[in-house]
Design a protein around this motif. Structure first.
Motif, PDB file in Angstrom:
ATOM      1  N   ASP B  60       0.813  -1.222   0.000  1.00  0.00           N
ATOM      2  CA  ASP B  60       0.000   0.000   0.000  1.00  0.00           C
ATOM      3  C   ASP B  60       0.844   1.269   0.000  1.00  0.00           C
ATOM      4  O   ASP B  60       0.371   2.329  -0.400  1.00  0.00           O
ATOM      5  CB  ASP B  60      -0.996   0.006   1.161  1.00  0.00           C
ATOM      6  CG  ASP B  60      -0.322  -0.078   2.518  1.00  0.00           C
ATOM      7  OD1 ASP B  60       0.682  -0.819   2.648  1.00  0.00           O
ATOM      8  OD2 ASP B  60      -0.788   0.579   3.460  1.00  0.00           O
ATOM      9  N   ARG B  61       2.100   1.173   0.417  1.00  0.00           N
ATOM     10  CA  ARG B  61       2.947   2.373   0.392  1.00  0.00           C
ATOM     11  C   ARG B  61       3.380   2.728  -1.025  1.00  0.00           C
ATOM     12  O   ARG B  61       4.007   3.782  -1.232  1.00  0.00           O
ATOM     13  CB  ARG B  61       4.178   2.180   1.280  1.00  0.00           C
ATOM     14  CG  ARG B  61       3.948   2.482   2.771  1.00  0.00           C
ATOM     15  CD  ARG B  61       3.107   1.409   3.456  1.00  0.00           C
ATOM     16  NE  ARG B  61       3.158   1.490   4.922  1.00  0.00           N
ATOM     17  CZ  ARG B  61       2.542   0.629   5.740  1.00  0.00           C
ATOM     18  NH1 ARG B  61       1.781  -0.346   5.263  1.00  0.00           N
ATOM     19  NH2 ARG B  61       2.657   0.749   7.041  1.00  0.00           N
ATOM     20  N   GLN B  62       3.116   1.842  -2.017  1.00  0.00           N
ATOM     21  CA  GLN B  62       3.507   2.106  -3.418  1.00  0.00           C
ATOM     22  C   GLN B  62       2.406   2.795  -4.199  1.00  0.00           C
ATOM     23  O   GLN B  62       2.564   3.043  -5.396  1.00  0.00           O
ATOM     24  CB  GLN B  62       3.808   0.780  -4.138  1.00  0.00           C
ATOM     25  CG  GLN B  62       4.771  -0.124  -3.438  1.00  0.00           C
ATOM     26  CD  GLN B  62       6.161   0.459  -3.381  1.00  0.00           C
ATOM     27  OE1 GLN B  62       6.577   1.129  -4.310  1.00  0.00           O
ATOM     28  NE2 GLN B  62       6.855   0.227  -2.286  1.00  0.00           N
ATOM     29  N   ILE B  63       1.265   3.037  -3.571  1.00  0.00           N
ATOM     30  CA  ILE B  63       0.087   3.474  -4.320  1.00  0.00           C
ATOM     31  C   ILE B  63      -0.183   4.953  -4.096  1.00  0.00           C
ATOM     32  O   ILE B  63      -0.134   5.438  -2.974  1.00  0.00           O
ATOM     33  CB  ILE B  63      -1.150   2.679  -3.874  1.00  0.00           C
ATOM     34  CG1 ILE B  63      -0.916   1.186  -4.120  1.00  0.00           C
ATOM     35  CG2 ILE B  63      -2.396   3.162  -4.589  1.00  0.00           C
ATOM     36  CD1 ILE B  63      -2.006   0.319  -3.573  1.00  0.00           C
ATOM     37  N   SER B  64      -0.456   5.664  -5.188  1.00  0.00           N
ATOM     38  CA  SER B  64      -0.986   7.021  -5.034  1.00  0.00           C
ATOM     39  C   SER B  64      -2.067   7.211  -6.083  1.00  0.00           C
ATOM     40  O   SER B  64      -1.915   6.802  -7.235  1.00  0.00           O
ATOM     41  CB  SER B  64       0.119   8.072  -5.182  1.00  0.00           C
ATOM     42  OG  SER B  64       0.729   7.980  -6.439  1.00  0.00           O
ATOM     43  N   GLU B  69       2.908   2.702  -8.937  1.00  0.00           N
ATOM     44  CA  GLU B  69       4.042   3.008  -9.807  1.00  0.00           C
ATOM     45  C   GLU B  69       4.877   1.748  -9.916  1.00  0.00           C
ATOM     46  O   GLU B  69       5.165   1.108  -8.910  1.00  0.00           O
ATOM     47  CB  GLU B  69       4.872   4.131  -9.195  1.00  0.00           C
ATOM     48  CG  GLU B  69       4.098   5.439  -9.159  1.00  0.00           C
ATOM     49  CD  GLU B  69       4.883   6.534  -8.459  1.00  0.00           C
ATOM     50  OE1 GLU B  69       6.117   6.419  -8.386  1.00  0.00           O
ATOM     51  OE2 GLU B  69       4.244   7.481  -7.985  1.00  0.00           O
ATOM     52  N   PHE B  70       5.221   1.382 -11.140  1.00  0.00           N
ATOM     53  CA  PHE B  70       5.984   0.142 -11.264  1.00  0.00           C
ATOM     54  C   PHE B  70       7.154   0.302 -12.211  1.00  0.00           C
ATOM     55  O   PHE B  70       7.220   1.226 -13.012  1.00  0.00           O
ATOM     56  CB  PHE B  70       5.079  -1.019 -11.682  1.00  0.00           C
ATOM     57  CG  PHE B  70       4.553  -0.947 -13.083  1.00  0.00           C
ATOM     58  CD1 PHE B  70       3.394  -0.250 -13.366  1.00  0.00           C
ATOM     59  CD2 PHE B  70       5.205  -1.599 -14.125  1.00  0.00           C
ATOM     60  CE1 PHE B  70       2.890  -0.190 -14.658  1.00  0.00           C
ATOM     61  CE2 PHE B  70       4.703  -1.550 -15.416  1.00  0.00           C
ATOM     62  CZ  PHE B  70       3.548  -0.838 -15.688  1.00  0.00           C
ATOM     63  N   ALA B  87      10.421 -11.827 -12.325  1.00  0.00           N
ATOM     64  CA  ALA B  87      11.399 -12.799 -11.827  1.00  0.00           C
ATOM     65  C   ALA B  87      11.883 -12.403 -10.434  1.00  0.00           C
ATOM     66  O   ALA B  87      12.890 -12.913  -9.947  1.00  0.00           O
ATOM     67  CB  ALA B  87      12.579 -12.906 -12.797  1.00  0.00           C
ATOM     68  N   THR B  88      11.189 -11.480  -9.788  1.00  0.00           N
ATOM     69  CA  THR B  88      11.535 -11.040  -8.434  1.00  0.00           C
ATOM     70  C   THR B  88      10.254 -10.897  -7.607  1.00  0.00           C
ATOM     71  O   THR B  88       9.148 -10.972  -8.135  1.00  0.00           O
ATOM     72  CB  THR B  88      12.217  -9.650  -8.427  1.00  0.00           C
ATOM     73  OG1 THR B  88      11.212  -8.650  -8.652  1.00  0.00           O
ATOM     74  CG2 THR B  88      13.295  -9.538  -9.480  1.00  0.00           C
ATOM     75  N   ARG B  89      10.472 -10.615  -6.302  1.00  0.00           N
ATOM     76  CA  ARG B  89       9.344 -10.298  -5.431  1.00  0.00           C
ATOM     77  C   ARG B  89       9.288  -8.795  -5.140  1.00  0.00           C
ATOM     78  O   ARG B  89       8.676  -8.375  -4.159  1.00  0.00           O
ATOM     79  CB  ARG B  89       9.485 -11.073  -4.102  1.00  0.00           C
ATOM     80  CG  ARG B  89       9.494 -12.586  -4.248  1.00  0.00           C
ATOM     81  CD  ARG B  89       8.124 -13.112  -4.629  1.00  0.00           C
ATOM     82  NE  ARG B  89       8.087 -14.569  -4.616  1.00  0.00           N
ATOM     83  CZ  ARG B  89       7.656 -15.314  -3.584  1.00  0.00           C
ATOM     84  NH1 ARG B  89       7.229 -14.729  -2.483  1.00  0.00           N
ATOM     85  NH2 ARG B  89       7.643 -16.630  -3.672  1.00  0.00           N
ATOM     86  N   LEU B  90       9.938  -8.001  -5.976  1.00  0.00           N
ATOM     87  CA  LEU B  90       9.985  -6.557  -5.751  1.00  0.00           C
ATOM     88  C   LEU B  90       8.594  -5.944  -5.638  1.00  0.00           C
ATOM     89  O   LEU B  90       7.622  -6.449  -6.198  1.00  0.00           O
ATOM     90  CB  LEU B  90      10.767  -5.880  -6.881  1.00  0.00           C
ATOM     91  CG  LEU B  90      12.301  -6.038  -6.791  1.00  0.00           C
ATOM     92  CD1 LEU B  90      12.956  -5.654  -8.117  1.00  0.00           C
ATOM     93  CD2 LEU B  90      12.857  -5.169  -5.661  1.00  0.00           C
ATOM     94  N   ALA B  91       8.517  -4.814  -4.933  1.00  0.00           N
ATOM     95  CA  ALA B  91       7.231  -4.184  -4.621  1.00  0.00           C
ATOM     96  C   ALA B  91       6.637  -3.415  -5.796  1.00  0.00           C
ATOM     97  O   ALA B  91       5.416  -3.365  -5.946  1.00  0.00           O
ATOM     98  CB  ALA B  91       7.411  -3.223  -3.439  1.00  0.00           C
ATOM     99  N   ARG B  92       7.485  -2.793  -6.594  1.00  0.00           N
ATOM    100  CA  ARG B  92       6.982  -1.892  -7.636  1.00  0.00           C
ATOM    101  C   ARG B  92       6.596  -2.690  -8.868  1.00  0.00           C
ATOM    102  O   ARG B  92       7.257  -2.642  -9.899  1.00  0.00           O
ATOM    103  CB  ARG B  92       8.041  -0.834  -7.949  1.00  0.00           C
ATOM    104  CG  ARG B  92       8.349   0.037  -6.730  1.00  0.00           C
ATOM    105  CD  ARG B  92       9.605   0.861  -6.928  1.00  0.00           C
ATOM    106  NE  ARG B  92       9.444   1.886  -7.926  1.00  0.00           N
ATOM    107  CZ  ARG B  92       8.955   3.101  -7.689  1.00  0.00           C
ATOM    108  NH1 ARG B  92       8.588   3.445  -6.479  1.00  0.00           N
ATOM    109  NH2 ARG B  92       8.842   3.969  -8.658  1.00  0.00           N
TER     110      ARG B  92
END
Lengths: 154, 154
Positions: B60-64, B69-70, B87-92
């Protein structure tokens, strides 16, 4: 919250839910394709190195007017008694997100050829993540499912 | 598509991303609580029988403004080179959905006490599913992550 966006579609041999193997001992070895949108291709870089992927998708046939109809208790194909929806993989859940672990056979550009699809043809994809580690079999308890299997085998 | 709805919140010892163990060999044995909304309690029926749960949650901290945003390429904490986001577990990621496998310690009504949280305190929950089966370790290939570990151990 966020608005989900489609990242691609599943190509599957299953055209209707009745065709998907369900219930105790169901095998999921059907081959299919995760057809990712062209503009997302860089996001697949290095995915070939992983043998298994976690796929998140939408139970899109459960949705009308942007709302998923859900039931808190339901009876899965693998048992003859109801369980809480969060203790099952049933479709009619508060967020209609399905999860399938597939084996990655090969990649052709934005097409991931996989084994183990249990989604319907045309299912919208939400995410693909690498499957990184397993719980050792001896540490895994499978609740009502193990009990349903034991009843079947009596 | 559907509008995601919150089914509950994570109670975690981590208040900021800097506190969450990351990178190669990071251990996730922190205890926390999945605090499910009261009105969804019937959905937890029989969940106690499962040792491990798959938890879907929102970065939720990635959302505006409802948009995540990715980035299609990103460098995870476990490596010094970029990989495709899928291929990752990254947040964006295109859909800011996180996935964590936790061990269920006990249930108190709508509070699931679990081990293995890597989410921030207050993270919104989307779904809980039983963890049903593992890929045998000898069949699992872990791509760039195995290579990064090998480089570290040289």
């Amino acid at each position: 919250m966020f608005l989900p966006r489609v990242i691609g579609y599943v190509r599957s041999p299953y055209k209707s839910t009745q065709e998907v193997p369900k219930g105790l001992g169901a095998q999921h070895d059907a081959e299919g394709v995760l057809d990712i949108l062209q503009e997302l291709e860089p996001g697949l870089t290095d995915i070939e190195g992983f043998s298994h992927l976690i796929v998140l998708w939408v139970f899109d046939r459960q949705i009308s007017d942007g709302k998923a109809e859900f039931e808190l208790l339901g009876t899965p194909a693998s048992d003859d008694r109801p369980h809480g929806v969060f203790a099952t993989r049933l479709a009619r859940r508060p967020n209609p997100i399905g999860l399938t672990i597939v084996e990655l056979l090969r990649r052709e550009g934005t097409r991931l050829h996989v084994r183990g699809v249990d989604m319907l043809d045309g299912t919208p994809l939400l995410d693909v993540k690498p499957y990184l580690s397993s719980i050792p079999a001896e540490k895994l308890r499978r609740g009502w499912l193990a009990e349903a299997e034991a009843r079947r085998d009596q």
